[in-house]
Design an enzyme around this catalytic site. Structure first.
Site, PDB file in Angstrom:
ATOM      1  N   HIS A   1       0.829  -1.209   0.000  1.00 46.12           N
ATOM      2  CA  HIS A   1       0.000   0.000   0.000  1.00 46.12           C
ATOM      3  C   HIS A   1       0.862   1.258   0.000  1.00 46.12           C
ATOM      4  O   HIS A   1       1.793   1.380   0.789  1.00 46.12           O
ATOM      5  CB  HIS A   1      -0.884  -0.035   1.252  1.00 46.12           C
ATOM      6  CG  HIS A   1      -1.926   1.019   1.313  1.00 46.12           C
ATOM      7  ND1 HIS A   1      -2.147   1.779   2.430  1.00 46.12           N
ATOM      8  CD2 HIS A   1      -2.817   1.452   0.382  1.00 46.12           C
ATOM      9  CE1 HIS A   1      -3.140   2.617   2.209  1.00 46.12           C
ATOM     10  NE2 HIS A   1      -3.565   2.451   0.965  1.00 46.12           N
TER      11      HIS A   1
ATOM     12  N   HIS B   1      -1.301  11.427  -1.721  1.00 47.28           N
ATOM     13  CA  HIS B   1      -2.585  10.950  -1.211  1.00 47.28           C
ATOM     14  C   HIS B   1      -3.527  12.090  -0.839  1.00 47.28           C
ATOM     15  O   HIS B   1      -4.662  12.145  -1.292  1.00 47.28           O
ATOM     16  CB  HIS B   1      -2.341  10.050   0.006  1.00 47.28           C
ATOM     17  CG  HIS B   1      -3.604   9.511   0.603  1.00 47.28           C
ATOM     18  ND1 HIS B   1      -4.363  10.200   1.517  1.00 47.28           N
ATOM     19  CD2 HIS B   1      -4.265   8.336   0.391  1.00 47.28           C
ATOM     20  CE1 HIS B   1      -5.418   9.485   1.851  1.00 47.28           C
ATOM     21  NE2 HIS B   1      -5.378   8.350   1.189  1.00 47.28           N
TER      22      HIS B   1
ATOM     23  N   GLU C   1      -4.115   4.283  -8.252  1.00 50.15           N
ATOM     24  CA  GLU C   1      -5.350   4.878  -7.731  1.00 50.15           C
ATOM     25  C   GLU C   1      -5.445   6.320  -8.200  1.00 50.15           C
ATOM     26  O   GLU C   1      -4.582   7.142  -7.894  1.00 50.15           O
ATOM     27  CB  GLU C   1      -5.415   4.813  -6.197  1.00 50.15           C
ATOM     28  CG  GLU C   1      -6.771   5.352  -5.741  1.00 50.15           C
ATOM     29  CD  GLU C   1      -6.952   5.495  -4.253  1.00 50.15           C
ATOM     30  OE1 GLU C   1      -6.292   4.796  -3.460  1.00 50.15           O
ATOM     31  OE2 GLU C   1      -7.809   6.336  -3.884  1.00 50.15           O
TER      32      GLU C   1
HETATM   33  O1  G3P Z   1      -6.482   1.739  -3.053  1.00 50.84           O
HETATM   34  C1  G3P Z   1      -6.675   1.241  -1.768  1.00 50.84           C
HETATM   35  C2  G3P Z   1      -6.523   2.314  -0.733  1.00 50.84           C
HETATM   36  O2  G3P Z   1      -5.352   3.025  -0.973  1.00 50.84           O
HETATM   37  C3  G3P Z   1      -7.694   3.267  -0.709  1.00 50.84           C
HETATM   38  O3  G3P Z   1      -7.618   4.204   0.306  1.00 50.84           O
HETATM   39  O4  G3P Z   1      -7.190   6.406   1.267  1.00 50.84           O
HETATM   40  O5  G3P Z   1      -5.385   4.696   1.275  1.00 50.84           O
HETATM   41  O6  G3P Z   1      -6.035   5.793  -0.848  1.00 50.84           O
HETATM   42  P1  G3P Z   1      -6.507   5.327   0.506  1.00 50.84           P
HETATM   43 MG    MG Z   2      -4.711   4.737  -2.216  1.00 54.18          MG
END
Ligand code: G3P
Ligand code: MG
Length: 251
Positions: free
Chosen positions: A17, A59, A119
């Site tokens: 992640h 992010h 993403e």
């Molecule tokens: O893509 C999975 C996850 O990253 C979604 O939440 O807020 O960490 O981008 P966030």
């Molecule tokens: Mg994400």
């Protein structure tokens, strides 16, 4: 034919992640290298636009948490962002880390046979153009790749623009809820998967999603036992920040 029927899902079951989870400053090139170095065959990262339309990894809407600057990312040019330190907030080891371009990360992934979950994380009011520009870049940079990316977004507008721009790229709708009409939404966006908040998932929901013909990925799973359980229930992939605990040998 719909994407869910024609796309052959090639992705590993564990995804680092934000590049390197907790081990490195999120959404940096060091983080991506860290995910790869720890044996992960796939990384997730967040992409948005700078004020002058450069595709960058970040992010939050603001740069406050992950850099030594302040303010909205949407108001900063790429040159302004490049002058900032995106590593010291994490640890001294990463002092001076620069914000990476999407292109730099794409190059690293290609050279190292690393799958990417891109993403699309638009700044407010920039959903359509971000979806379009991310898809356009991914289409160009991964054109002949054997490691096709997975595009995802919470933003249905951004995903719809990505779909229009690069229909051949696999898409997942991201959500923190499983609405009653989720199949209609996945169909409309011609997705191959739904990426859901892990606490929502149980065996019944995973079965329901599979029966509808979609893959399901869970974010963010940082507990070893929970990861084992989700994988045993047939969850197709997990995102984790705990790269040393929720390790690729689990899958
Ligand atoms: O893509 C999975 C996850 O990253 C979604 O939440 O807020 O960490 O981008 P966030
Ligand atoms: Mg994400």
């Amino acid at each position: 034919m719909s994407a869910k029927n024609s796309f052959k899902w090639p992705y590993p079951r564990l995804i680092a992640h934000r590049g390197g989870g907790y081990l490195a400053p999120e959404n940096t090139l060091s983080a991506i290298r860290c995910g790869h170095a720890n044996g992960f065959g796939m990384v997730e990262f967040d992409v948005k636009l700078s004020q002058d339309n450069s595709l960058i990894l970040m992010h939050d809407d603001t740069i406050d948490r992950t850099s030594n600057g302040t303010g909205l990312a949407a108001t900063k040019t790429f040159n302004e962002l490049s002058a900032l330190d995106f590593g010291s907030w994490h640890s001294a080891r990463y002092a001076g880390e620069q914000i990476p371009t999407f292109l730099a990360v794409a190059r690293f992934a290609q050279e190292n046979r690393l799958f990417c979950n891109i993403e699309i994380k638009p700044c407010p009011e920039r959903e359509e153009e971000t979806g379009m520009l991310v898809a356009q870049a991914a289409q160009q940079w991964w054109r002949h790749s054997q490691f096709p990316p997975l595009l995802s977004s919470f933003s249905r507008k951004a995903l719809a623009c990505a779909q229009k721009t690069a229909p051949e790229l696999a898409r997942a709708w991201l959500n923190d809820d499983l609405p009653h009409n989720f199949i209609d939404i996945l169909e409309e966006l011609d997705c191959v998967a739904i990426n859901l908040k892990e606490s929502l998932l149980d065996q019944e929901k995973i079965n329901r999603i599979h029966q509808a013909g979609y893959k399901v990925c869970a974010w963010t799973v940082n507990d070893y036992q929970r990861a084992k359980q989700l994988l045993a229930w047939g969850c197709d992939a997990l995102f984790t920040d705990e790269l040393l605990r929720v390790t690729p040998d689990l899958a």
